[in-house]
Design a protein around this motif. Structure first.
Motif, PDB file in Angstrom:
ATOM      1  N   LYS A 200      34.227  24.038  32.117  1.00 35.17           N
ATOM      2  CA  LYS A 200      33.056  24.152  32.775  1.00 35.17           C
ATOM      3  C   LYS A 200      32.810  24.124  33.725  1.00 35.17           C
ATOM      4  O   LYS A 200      31.901  24.843  34.429  1.00 35.17           O
ATOM      5  CB  LYS A 200      32.743  22.757  31.709  1.00 35.17           C
ATOM      6  N   LYS A 201      33.070  23.859  34.497  1.00 34.97           N
ATOM      7  CA  LYS A 201      33.242  23.429  36.383  1.00 34.97           C
ATOM      8  C   LYS A 201      33.550  24.974  36.496  1.00 34.97           C
ATOM      9  O   LYS A 201      32.989  25.507  37.340  1.00 34.97           O
ATOM     10  CB  LYS A 201      34.091  22.046  36.916  1.00 34.97           C
ATOM     11  N   ARG A 202      34.408  25.874  36.281  1.00 36.81           N
ATOM     12  CA  ARG A 202      34.915  26.825  36.745  1.00 36.81           C
ATOM     13  C   ARG A 202      33.793  27.863  36.101  1.00 36.81           C
ATOM     14  O   ARG A 202      33.792  28.492  37.244  1.00 36.81           O
ATOM     15  CB  ARG A 202      36.428  27.067  36.117  1.00 36.81           C
ATOM     16  N   LEU A 203      33.508  27.599  34.915  1.00 38.31           N
ATOM     17  CA  LEU A 203      32.255  28.441  34.554  1.00 38.31           C
ATOM     18  C   LEU A 203      30.929  28.017  35.626  1.00 38.31           C
ATOM     19  O   LEU A 203      29.915  29.607  35.835  1.00 38.31           O
ATOM     20  CB  LEU A 203      31.400  28.422  33.324  1.00 38.31           C
ATOM     21  N   ALA A 204      30.501  26.684  35.673  1.00 37.32           N
ATOM     22  CA  ALA A 204      29.579  26.549  36.969  1.00 37.32           C
ATOM     23  C   ALA A 204      29.583  27.377  38.458  1.00 37.32           C
ATOM     24  O   ALA A 204      28.946  27.387  39.123  1.00 37.32           O
ATOM     25  CB  ALA A 204      29.069  24.832  36.701  1.00 37.32           C
ATOM     26  N   ALA A 205      30.589  27.416  38.732  1.00 35.26           N
ATOM     27  CA  ALA A 205      30.990  27.663  39.871  1.00 35.26           C
ATOM     28  C   ALA A 205      30.926  28.918  40.398  1.00 35.26           C
ATOM     29  O   ALA A 205      30.244  28.979  41.986  1.00 35.26           O
ATOM     30  CB  ALA A 205      32.958  27.302  40.051  1.00 35.26           C
ATOM     31  N   TRP A 206      30.547  30.334  39.429  1.00 34.37           N
ATOM     32  CA  TRP A 206      30.125  31.832  40.066  1.00 34.37           C
ATOM     33  C   TRP A 206      28.838  31.234  40.174  1.00 34.37           C
ATOM     34  O   TRP A 206      28.761  31.648  41.296  1.00 34.37           O
ATOM     35  CB  TRP A 206      30.947  32.030  38.612  1.00 34.37           C
ATOM     36  N   PRO A 207      28.002  30.919  39.761  1.00 37.02           N
ATOM     37  CA  PRO A 207      26.862  30.869  40.593  1.00 37.02           C
ATOM     38  C   PRO A 207      26.311  30.205  41.583  1.00 37.02           C
ATOM     39  O   PRO A 207      25.608  30.387  42.245  1.00 37.02           O
ATOM     40  CB  PRO A 207      25.836  30.375  39.144  1.00 37.02           C
ATOM     41  N   ARG A 208      26.936  29.078  41.548  1.00 38.26           N
ATOM     42  CA  ARG A 208      27.087  28.536  43.255  1.00 38.26           C
ATOM     43  C   ARG A 208      27.680  28.945  44.281  1.00 38.26           C
ATOM     44  O   ARG A 208      27.381  29.206  45.328  1.00 38.26           O
ATOM     45  CB  ARG A 208      27.668  27.510  42.792  1.00 38.26           C
ATOM     46  N   ARG A 209      28.328  30.145  43.743  1.00 31.94           N
ATOM     47  CA  ARG A 209      28.909  31.226  44.892  1.00 31.94           C
ATOM     48  C   ARG A 209      28.107  32.134  45.047  1.00 31.94           C
ATOM     49  O   ARG A 209      28.232  32.618  46.096  1.00 31.94           O
ATOM     50  CB  ARG A 209      30.257  31.562  43.764  1.00 31.94           C
ATOM     51  N   ILE A 210      27.514  32.114  44.432  1.00 30.63           N
ATOM     52  CA  ILE A 210      26.927  33.783  44.564  1.00 30.63           C
ATOM     53  C   ILE A 210      25.090  33.269  45.423  1.00 30.63           C
ATOM     54  O   ILE A 210      24.404  33.710  46.377  1.00 30.63           O
ATOM     55  CB  ILE A 210      26.631  34.395  43.597  1.00 30.63           C
ATOM     56  N   ALA A 211      25.252  31.934  44.977  1.00 28.01           N
ATOM     57  CA  ALA A 211      23.710  31.950  45.156  1.00 28.01           C
ATOM     58  C   ALA A 211      23.847  30.727  46.982  1.00 28.01           C
ATOM     59  O   ALA A 211      22.903  31.392  47.791  1.00 28.01           O
ATOM     60  CB  ALA A 211      23.433  30.122  44.604  1.00 28.01           C
ATOM     61  N   PHE A 212      25.160  30.252  47.227  1.00 27.90           N
ATOM     62  CA  PHE A 212      25.030  30.476  48.342  1.00 27.90           C
ATOM     63  C   PHE A 212      25.704  31.491  49.178  1.00 27.90           C
ATOM     64  O   PHE A 212      25.526  31.250  50.374  1.00 27.90           O
ATOM     65  CB  PHE A 212      26.396  29.437  48.981  1.00 27.90           C
ATOM     66  N   GLN A 213      26.170  32.200  48.439  1.00 28.98           N
ATOM     67  CA  GLN A 213      26.448  33.563  49.972  1.00 28.98           C
ATOM     68  C   GLN A 213      24.881  33.919  49.928  1.00 28.98           C
ATOM     69  O   GLN A 213      24.409  34.682  51.199  1.00 28.98           O
ATOM     70  CB  GLN A 213      26.799  34.841  49.457  1.00 28.98           C
ATOM     71  N   LEU A 214      23.713  33.543  48.937  1.00 29.89           N
ATOM     72  CA  LEU A 214      22.537  34.699  49.418  1.00 29.89           C
ATOM     73  C   LEU A 214      22.158  33.530  50.358  1.00 29.89           C
ATOM     74  O   LEU A 214      20.907  34.139  50.930  1.00 29.89           O
ATOM     75  CB  LEU A 214      21.718  34.807  47.850  1.00 29.89           C
ATOM     76  N   SER A 215      21.380  32.055  49.470  1.00 29.21           N
ATOM     77  CA  SER A 215      20.889  31.243  51.090  1.00 29.21           C
ATOM     78  C   SER A 215      21.446  29.299  50.720  1.00 29.21           C
ATOM     79  O   SER A 215      21.261  29.070  49.573  1.00 29.21           O
ATOM     80  CB  SER A 215      19.501  30.523  50.207  1.00 29.21           C
TER      81      SER A 215
END
Length: 240
Positions: A200-215
């Motif tokens: 679950k944590k691995r799955l949730a990490a991807w949107p956080r990575r993308i969002a962090f790069q954007l802002s």
């Protein structure tokens, strides 16, 4: 008489909820600490950690600066028993608090501690009295996703002992209101770097990575999963 909130650390309740005292996170935290200190061209010769827990973070940070000394303090007798096994050349552990004693250090650290204390303002000011520089690692529990879901905040309170919930802005404001100058700061991505623990944590990490790069700021405010590492020193009129 110990307060109800501090009693969980004195009586062993915290150890029951967290039997490894988060020791497996220590190499990750120590690496981030060294990175921020090196970025700030700071090589401390004497290091103190208040609320040192198992002592592993302090041990690793001290090892990163050969010739330095490390002193760890914790009010929990269980934490002291665990950390004191690491005591050795230049590394000492103490049961109790360094505050109110004639002690000074180049660097005083509070790693995931300020959210546990009843009065974070008094704590930050006291840390500034014993350290020329202060280093705080502060979980950013207050984000839109956590508030919407509800249970993450209460879990942080019941299982980990968080009494205060910060976002970046309130954490920085607290330190500045204690007359501390922000020397350096950075987000620490625990939800990403520690994501290998469950699927679950691995799955949730991807949107956080993308969002962090954007802002970065928006990601921390909306999705959470971040902490804040902050290096401070006492503000003075010449630097204000």
């Amino acid at each position: 008489m110990a307060s109800q909130t501090s009693q969980r650390y004195l009586a062993g309740d915290y150890l029951s909820e967290n039997p490894d005292w988060h020791e497996d996170d220590a190499p990750w935290k120590a690496g981030l600490i060294k990175g921020l200190l090196d970025q700030s061209a700071l090589r401390p010769r004497s290091i103190c950690e208040v609320g040192c827990g198992s002592g592993r973070v302090l041990e690793l940070v001290q090892e990163a600066y050969p010739g330095s000394t490390g002193d760890g303090f914790d009010i929990s007798p269980q934490a002291y028993q665990i950390s004191n096994r690491r005591a050795g050349s230049g590394l000492s552990f103490h049961h109790g608090s360094p505050f109110g004693q004639p002690l000074t250090f180049d660097l005083a650290m509070a790693i995931d501690v300020i959210e546990h204390v009843e009065d974070p303002f008094a704590f930050a000011r006291a840390l500034a009295e014993i350290g020329e520089y202060q280093l705080f690692h502060i979980p950013l529990d207050m984000n839109a996703l956590a508030v919407a879901r509800g249970w993450p905040v209460m879990n942080a309170r019941s299982q980990i002992g968080h009494l205060h919930y910060f976002n970046r802005d309130t954490a920085i404001a607290l330190l500045r209101e204690c007359e501390l100058e922000i020397v350096a700061e950075r987000y620490t991505p625990w939800a990403i770097d520690q994501s290998d623990k469950t699927w679950k944590k691995r799955l949730a990490a991807w949107p956080r990575r993308i969002a962090f790069q954007l802002s970065a700021h928006a990601s921390a405010r909306l999705l959470g999963g971040w902490s804040l590492l902050v290096l401070t020193r006492k503000a003075s009129p010449s630097r204000s």
